[in-house]
Motif scaffolding. Structure first.
Motif, mmCIF file in Angstrom:
data_model
loop_
_atom_site.group_PDB
_atom_site.id
_atom_site.type_symbol
_atom_site.label_atom_id
_atom_site.label_comp_id
_atom_site.label_asym_id
_atom_site.label_seq_id
_atom_site.Cartn_x
_atom_site.Cartn_y
_atom_site.Cartn_z
ATOM 1 N N ALA A 215 -12.485 -3.073 41.368
ATOM 2 C CA ALA A 215 -11.436 -3.528 42.283
ATOM 3 C C ALA A 215 -10.074 -3.036 41.814
ATOM 4 O O ALA A 215 -9.221 -2.650 42.631
ATOM 5 C CB ALA A 215 -11.457 -5.050 42.376
ATOM 6 N N GLU A 216 -9.851 -3.051 40.510
ATOM 7 C CA GLU A 216 -8.591 -2.521 39.984
ATOM 8 C C GLU A 216 -8.458 -1.035 40.327
ATOM 9 O O GLU A 216 -7.383 -0.572 40.720
ATOM 10 C CB GLU A 216 -8.529 -2.720 38.472
ATOM 11 C CG GLU A 216 -8.440 -4.171 38.039
ATOM 12 C CD GLU A 216 -8.242 -4.310 36.543
ATOM 13 O OE1 GLU A 216 -8.074 -3.263 35.868
ATOM 14 O OE2 GLU A 216 -8.248 -5.444 36.043
ATOM 15 N N ARG A 217 -9.560 -0.277 40.162
ATOM 16 C CA ARG A 217 -9.501 1.171 40.404
ATOM 17 C C ARG A 217 -9.334 1.479 41.888
ATOM 18 O O ARG A 217 -8.548 2.353 42.262
ATOM 19 C CB ARG A 217 -10.777 1.841 39.883
ATOM 20 C CG ARG A 217 -10.724 3.352 39.880
ATOM 21 C CD ARG A 217 -12.043 3.930 39.435
ATOM 22 N NE ARG A 217 -13.057 3.740 40.454
ATOM 23 C CZ ARG A 217 -13.202 4.526 41.515
ATOM 24 N NH1 ARG A 217 -12.394 5.547 41.700
ATOM 25 N NH2 ARG A 217 -14.148 4.298 42.391
ATOM 26 N N VAL A 218 -10.056 0.757 42.749
ATOM 27 C CA VAL A 218 -10.030 1.061 44.176
ATOM 28 C C VAL A 218 -8.759 0.534 44.836
ATOM 29 O O VAL A 218 -8.140 1.215 45.658
ATOM 30 C CB VAL A 218 -11.284 0.477 44.870
ATOM 31 C CG1 VAL A 218 -11.186 0.631 46.382
ATOM 32 C CG2 VAL A 218 -12.541 1.167 44.352
ATOM 33 N N LEU A 219 -8.365 -0.704 44.472
ATOM 34 C CA LEU A 219 -7.281 -1.369 45.187
ATOM 35 C C LEU A 219 -5.932 -1.288 44.485
ATOM 36 O O LEU A 219 -4.889 -1.466 45.126
ATOM 37 C CB LEU A 219 -7.654 -2.838 45.415
ATOM 38 C CG LEU A 219 -8.830 -3.033 46.384
ATOM 39 C CD1 LEU A 219 -9.465 -4.394 46.172
ATOM 40 C CD2 LEU A 219 -8.371 -2.889 47.817
ATOM 41 N N GLY A 220 -5.953 -1.062 43.171
ATOM 42 C CA GLY A 220 -4.689 -0.868 42.460
ATOM 43 C C GLY A 220 -4.161 -2.095 41.757
ATOM 44 O O GLY A 220 -3.422 -1.975 40.779
ATOM 45 N N TRP A 221 -4.473 -3.315 42.234
ATOM 46 C CA TRP A 221 -4.010 -4.529 41.569
ATOM 47 C C TRP A 221 -4.870 -4.823 40.342
ATOM 48 O O TRP A 221 -6.081 -4.570 40.342
ATOM 49 C CB TRP A 221 -4.083 -5.724 42.505
ATOM 50 C CG TRP A 221 -3.041 -5.755 43.578
ATOM 51 C CD1 TRP A 221 -1.734 -6.093 43.449
ATOM 52 C CD2 TRP A 221 -3.246 -5.458 44.968
ATOM 53 N NE1 TRP A 221 -1.089 -6.023 44.664
ATOM 54 C CE2 TRP A 221 -1.994 -5.638 45.624
ATOM 55 C CE3 TRP A 221 -4.337 -5.063 45.720
ATOM 56 C CZ2 TRP A 221 -1.824 -5.433 46.977
ATOM 57 C CZ3 TRP A 221 -4.176 -4.850 47.075
ATOM 58 C CH2 TRP A 221 -2.927 -5.040 47.697
ATOM 59 N N SER A 222 -4.270 -5.375 39.295
ATOM 60 C CA SER A 222 -5.035 -5.818 38.136
ATOM 61 C C SER A 222 -5.600 -7.208 38.409
ATOM 62 O O SER A 222 -5.185 -7.898 39.352
ATOM 63 C CB SER A 222 -4.142 -5.850 36.896
ATOM 64 O OG SER A 222 -3.140 -6.844 37.040
ATOM 65 N N ALA A 223 -6.530 -7.639 37.555
ATOM 66 C CA ALA A 223 -7.133 -8.953 37.726
ATOM 67 C C ALA A 223 -6.073 -10.043 37.583
ATOM 68 O O ALA A 223 -6.062 -11.036 38.331
ATOM 69 C CB ALA A 223 -8.254 -9.156 36.706
ATOM 70 N N SER A 224 -5.163 -9.870 36.611
ATOM 71 C CA SER A 224 -4.129 -10.891 36.404
ATOM 72 C C SER A 224 -3.204 -11.010 37.614
ATOM 73 O O SER A 224 -2.654 -12.079 37.878
ATOM 74 C CB SER A 224 -3.312 -10.560 35.149
ATOM 75 O OG SER A 224 -2.668 -9.292 35.297
ATOM 76 N N GLU A 225 -3.023 -9.908 38.348
ATOM 77 C CA GLU A 225 -2.163 -9.945 39.536
ATOM 78 C C GLU A 225 -2.846 -10.609 40.725
ATOM 79 O O GLU A 225 -2.162 -11.135 41.615
ATOM 80 C CB GLU A 225 -1.748 -8.524 39.928
ATOM 81 C CG GLU A 225 -0.803 -7.859 38.952
ATOM 82 C CD GLU A 225 -0.529 -6.410 39.317
ATOM 83 O OE1 GLU A 225 0.649 -6.007 39.361
ATOM 84 O OE2 GLU A 225 -1.516 -5.675 39.564
ATOM 85 N N MET A 226 -4.161 -10.585 40.770
ATOM 86 C CA MET A 226 -4.863 -11.040 41.968
ATOM 87 C C MET A 226 -5.547 -12.387 41.826
ATOM 88 O O MET A 226 -5.746 -13.085 42.824
ATOM 89 C CB MET A 226 -5.903 -10.002 42.396
ATOM 90 C CG MET A 226 -5.305 -8.786 43.086
ATOM 91 S SD MET A 226 -4.359 -9.200 44.577
ATOM 92 C CE MET A 226 -5.635 -9.906 45.604
ATOM 93 N N ILE A 227 -5.937 -12.776 40.624
ATOM 94 C CA ILE A 227 -6.624 -14.062 40.485
ATOM 95 C C ILE A 227 -5.685 -15.180 40.899
ATOM 96 O O ILE A 227 -4.541 -15.282 40.436
ATOM 97 C CB ILE A 227 -7.129 -14.259 39.044
ATOM 98 C CG1 ILE A 227 -8.287 -13.290 38.770
ATOM 99 C CG2 ILE A 227 -7.582 -15.702 38.804
ATOM 100 C CD1 ILE A 227 -8.836 -13.352 37.379
ATOM 101 N N GLY A 228 -6.150 -16.014 41.814
ATOM 102 C CA GLY A 228 -5.351 -17.082 42.375
ATOM 103 C C GLY A 228 -4.636 -16.710 43.661
ATOM 104 O O GLY A 228 -4.087 -17.580 44.345
#
Length: 608
Positions: A215-228
């Motif tokens: 998801a980070e590679r395809v969408l660009g956001w990191s996990a810390s940016e998207m969780i929540g």
């Protein structure tokens, strides 16, 4: 992983029940502590008292519980067991008689952790509670994981009267927990290892709870940016406004699966075409606790698909409008499609053509040869190529076609279908035949020197080549008399124009055949006419008219050549006669002086 999770859940439930029972018993023990300090209960502190003899209310309560429990007396040497309930005997395999009076260390074995033993001794020495998971051994030597809880029982003066211990076999729970941990580790490895797939987990409201490396590679956001964050953040604005994420979750909740193929949004604002699906994540009692969204970037594939679709559209259009026959067949050679040109030319519709129905477009006498060649090509997988006439539905004419079929193979080399074309080569074959005819005619005419022989040979060759009823040379009067529009024909011939007359027949009117009239001019004057007539034809093709004109021209050239050769031969003969005459005169006059007596030599010949 699911089985391990279920086993862990079952074990956890049972363990929780036992712990609740232990806590309730601890409350009861606390209530009874006051009784232990009373004089009448002091008789319990003695190693000679066996379990069956215990009638004290504390031991009676402990005896009834299904949790394995023991009581030891720290006031006796080596802190021996003075009471053991039935559940502990069943757990360990030891009887009460073999347990009372012994220290609990006999439950330890070769793989028992020494540090845990040290921790237990320290807690006993410090008179405090302790809870540990320790590896113990039954009487038969089999190990089990024991969740051990030890608590001191104090008297009214603060002295330790007993050590109260409970045991719970947590082997199956521990095993299930370890299996679950391994499964979760494998799941996480798979989750993070699927770098080509964006895998996003959400809670039931659509908030992101997990975000893999893909998801980070395809969408660009990191996990810390998207969780929540809400998962609809990855949807394009128009889909967010339409509540597309909620619709997908609703479909997944209802049907257990929701497909998704649409534009999505990257962190940098760029769009990409994604294909994926959304699945519900169910917890206890089948309740949906969240969702799993899996998607893959298919922008390049979509572009290729669109380009392929455009190519296929162009190819289909090209096939549909092609002025030649295009056909498809399956791997067995059964025709499945022919383009509109075929149907217009042959008059056979789709149902009449498919399979082997196409063979009816060939003249009957040609069909066995055509079919045998086609079956041989299908059997061997070699290119199919024949030159055969196809009958035209409009007028029944047979025109020659070059028919070619190529096998289409898959990656393994197996034939999956056939594609072919039929190209109209009738004019080419006619041109080739005419060229060969003219070469042969030239050789024939070159060998002839008599004008009549030249004209007869040309007429016979042309009659055979065109398969007509009459070819000959005539005069203008005879030609015009045979035609209905005599004045028009006369004027055209006098102008040096070829006249093509179609066949005509009318009730009560004369009938005449199709004809070609080619004028032969010399010095602007009409000398003769080459006439071609056919009773079977309605008319002549343009290329046939051109051929007749070419034969007329070549015949005329041959006649001119023959006449020139005749004139040359006449001149040579005249010269020879004159030379002979002067020679005779010279001799008669007696030498040179007599030469003047001879007549001059003449080089004039009669006009041709």
């Amino acid at each position: 992983m699911a089985q391990a999770g279920m086993g862990a859940a079952d074990g956890a439930g049972e363990l929780a029940a036992l712990r609740d029972e232990r806590d309730a018993l601890a409350v009861e023990v606390a209530r009874l502590r006051g009784l232990l300090a009373q004089p009448e209960t002091s008789q319990l502190a003695g190693p000679t008292r066996s379990t069956p003899a215990m009638r004290d209310v504390l031991f009676a309560a402990v005896e009834k519980t299904r949790m394995p429990m023991i009581v030891t007396d720290p006031n006796l040497p080596d802190d021996p067991i003075i009471f053991v309930n039935r559940a502990f005997q069943e757990l360990s395999g030891y009887s009460a008689e073999s347990l009372v009076g012994r220290n609990c260390r006999f439950l330890q074995g070769p793989d028992t952790d020494p540090e845990q033993v040290v921790a237990i001794r320290a807690a006993l020495a410090e008179q405090r509670e302790i809870a540990v998971e320790i590896l113990n051994y039954r009487i038969d030597g089999t190990p089990f994981w024991n969740e051990l809880y030890i608590s001191p029982v104090f008297g009214t003066g603060g002295e330790v009267l007993y050590h109260f211990g409970s045991q719970v076999d947590v082997s199956s729970y521990r095993q299930a927990r370890q299996s679950l941990a391994r499964s979760e580790a494998r799941y996480q490895a798979i989750f993070d290892g699927a770098v080509d797939f964006a895998i996003v987990a959400t809670d039931s409201s659509g908030l992101v709870t997990n975000w893999n490396v893909g998801a980070e590679r395809v969408l660009g956001w990191s996990a810390s940016e998207m969780i929540g964050e809400p998962v609809d953040r990855i949807f394009v604005p128009e889909d967010r406004a339409a509540g597309r994420a909620d619709l997908e979750m609703g479909r997944a909740r209802e049907s257990g699966w929701a497909s998704d193929e649409r534009w999505h949004l990257r962190k940098d604002g760029s769009r990409f075409w994604a294909s994926g699906e959304m699945l519900p994540l169910r917890g206890e009692a089948g309740r949906v606790d969240g969702f799993l969204k899996i998607l893959r970037d298919r922008t390049a594939e979509r572009a290729r698909d669109e380009a392929l679709a455009e190519t296929e559209t162009r190819f289909r259009t090209l096939v549909e409008v092609s002025p030649q026959v295009v056909f498809f067949a399956d791997a067995t050679g059964c025709v499945t499609y022919c383009n509109p040109f075929w149907h217009a030319y042959t008059g056979l519709d789709h149902d009449e053509t498919i399979g082997d129905g196409w063979i009816r477009a060939y003249p009957p006498e040609r069909r066995p040869t055509v079919m045998e060649a086609w079956r041989l090509a299908v059997q061997t997988g070699e290119r199919y190529e024949v030159e055969m006439p196809l009958r035209r539905a409009r007028d029944g004419a047979d025109r020659w076609f070059l028919v070619r079929g190529e096998p289409v193979r898959d990656a393994a080399g197996r034939i999956t279908s056939w594609i072919g074309v039929a190209i109209d080569i009738d004019e080419r074959r006619a041109a080739e035949a005419q060229h060969a005819f003219l070469l042969a005619l030239a050789a024939t005419l070159l060998a002839l020197s008599e004008p009549r022989a030249i004209m007869d040979a040309a007429a016979a060759a042309l009659r055979n080549h065109l398969d007509v009823d009459h070819v000959g040379y005539g005069e203008l009067a005879g030609t015009v008399a045979a035609e209905a529009s005599g004045a028009g024909v006369r004027a055209a011939l006098l102008r040096g124009e070829t006249v093509v007359v179609p066949a005509a027949a009318a009730r009560g009117a004369p009938t005449w055949p199709a004809a070609i009239h080619v004028p032969l001019l010399r010095d602007g004057a009409l000398r003769a006419i080459l006439q071609v007539r056919s009773n079977a034809r309605q008319s002549f093709r343009p290329d046939e008219v051109v051929l007749v004109e070419e034969v007329a021209a070549r015949t005329w050239d041959a006649l001119v050549r023959a006449r020139a050769e005749d004139a040359l031969r006449e001149l040579n003969s005249s010269l020879e006669r004159q030379v002979a005459e002067r020679t005779r005169n010279w001799r008669r006059c007696g030498g040179r002086a007599a030469i003047s007596c001879a007549s001059p030599i003449s080089t004039e010949t009669s006009s041709t």
